[in-house]
Each structure stands twice: as structure tokens, then as C-alpha cells.
Scaffold this active site. Structure first.
Site, PDB file in Angstrom:
ATOM      1  CG  ASP A 177       2.054  -0.202  -6.669  1.00 54.43           C
ATOM      2  OD1 ASP A 177       2.770  -0.213  -5.650  1.00 54.43           O
ATOM      3  OD2 ASP A 177       0.997   0.449  -6.739  1.00 54.43           O
TER       4      ASP A 177
ATOM      5  CE  LYS B  44       4.184  13.848   1.712  1.00 54.43           C
ATOM      6  NZ  LYS B  44       3.365  14.433   2.774  1.00 54.43           N
TER       7      LYS B  44
ATOM      8  CG  ASP C  74       3.831   2.611   3.171  1.00 51.22           C
ATOM      9  OD1 ASP C  74       4.006   3.359   2.186  1.00 51.22           O
ATOM     10  OD2 ASP C  74       3.132   2.933   4.139  1.00 51.22           O
TER      11      ASP C  74
ATOM     12  CG  ASN D  62      12.785  -2.503  15.769  1.00 51.04           C
ATOM     13  OD1 ASN D  62      13.244  -3.230  14.896  1.00 51.04           O
ATOM     14  ND2 ASN D  62      13.071  -1.236  15.881  1.00 51.04           N
TER      15      ASN D  62
END
Length: 129
Positions: free
Chosen positions: A68, A36, A32, A9
Site C-alpha cells: 500500500d 527511511k 514492511d 535469517n
């Protein structure tokens, strides 16, 4: 002497494994974005992020963030502006669209630039206590 992998983790690693004041710089390049809304809980930069990073930095340490993805850039700015532990290195606005001097371009950044993307770069200095 082979490559070893350790699955763990990441938050635990940050909070329990690394000793306080380990770094002059923490660089988070293009995490990342989890675009959503139902996946936002997986984002690295969210409420509590600044408080997890601050103990790892030495006095006047710098937290460098790059993305970005404009909605994530806005979220990063919101999270960092809300923290009393950090102050922006860049002023008016608190980000740049050009890579700061001295930071080499990542492979991902070069690939995105070839497609016309311009990243958002932010740097935040740990406030003196």
C-alpha cells in the site's frame, strides 16, 4: 504439541532450507516498507530478490506482490522489471489497484481500505527456460 518458534535469517531459509521448485505461487502481501532510506537494506524486495525467488517456483510459477506504500510499489516494479527471469502477468501497467480475482483480502488490507488506501498488486510469471 505446542507452538514452536524458530528465529532464523529469512534469506538463509529461502536459499538453503526450501527445495527447488517447491511452489506454484509465492505470495508476498504487504511487506514492511522500511520507508527511511537508511533502512532500505532491510526491505524484502530489493536487488537479487527475483533471483532468490525464481528457483523456488515451478515452471510458469507466479510471484504475487502487494503493497500500500507507493514508493515501495515503484521499487518493486523496478526490481521485477529488471529481472530477465520473470514477465509481468498484468500489462500496461504492470500492476493493478484492485485485488486480483481469487485472492482474499487480508486483515491489513481491509483495515487500510477503510482508511481510503488502495494497494498496488503485481503478479510476475517465471519465464520458461
Amino acid at each position: 504439541a505446542g507452538l514452536k518458534m524458530l528465529q532464523l535469517n529469512f534469506n538463509w531459509f529461502l536459499e538453503e532450507f526450501l527445495p527447488p521448485q517447491s511452489f506454484d505461487w509465492i505470495i508476498v502481501n504487504f511487506p514492511d516498507p522500511w520507508p527511511k532510506r537508511r533502512h532500505w537494506k532491510h526491505r524484502l524486495v530489493q536487488a537479487g530478490f527475483a533471483e532468490r525467488m525464481a528457483p523456488l517456483l515451478r515452471e510458469d510459477g507466479i510471484l504475487h506482490l502487494a503493497t500500500d506504500y507507493a514508493p515501495y510499489a515503484r521499487r518493486m516494479l523496478s526490481v521485477m522489471r529488471a529481472s530477465p527471469l520473470f514477465e509481468p502477468v498484468f500489462q500496461n501497467p504492470d500492476y493493478r489497484r484492485e485485488r486480483p480475482e481469487g485472492f482474499p483480502a487480508t486483515k491489513f488490507e481491509r483495515m487500510q481500505a477503510s482508511q481510503g488506501y488502495r494497494p498496488y498488486f503485481m503478479q510476475w510469471r517465471l519465464r520458461r527456460s
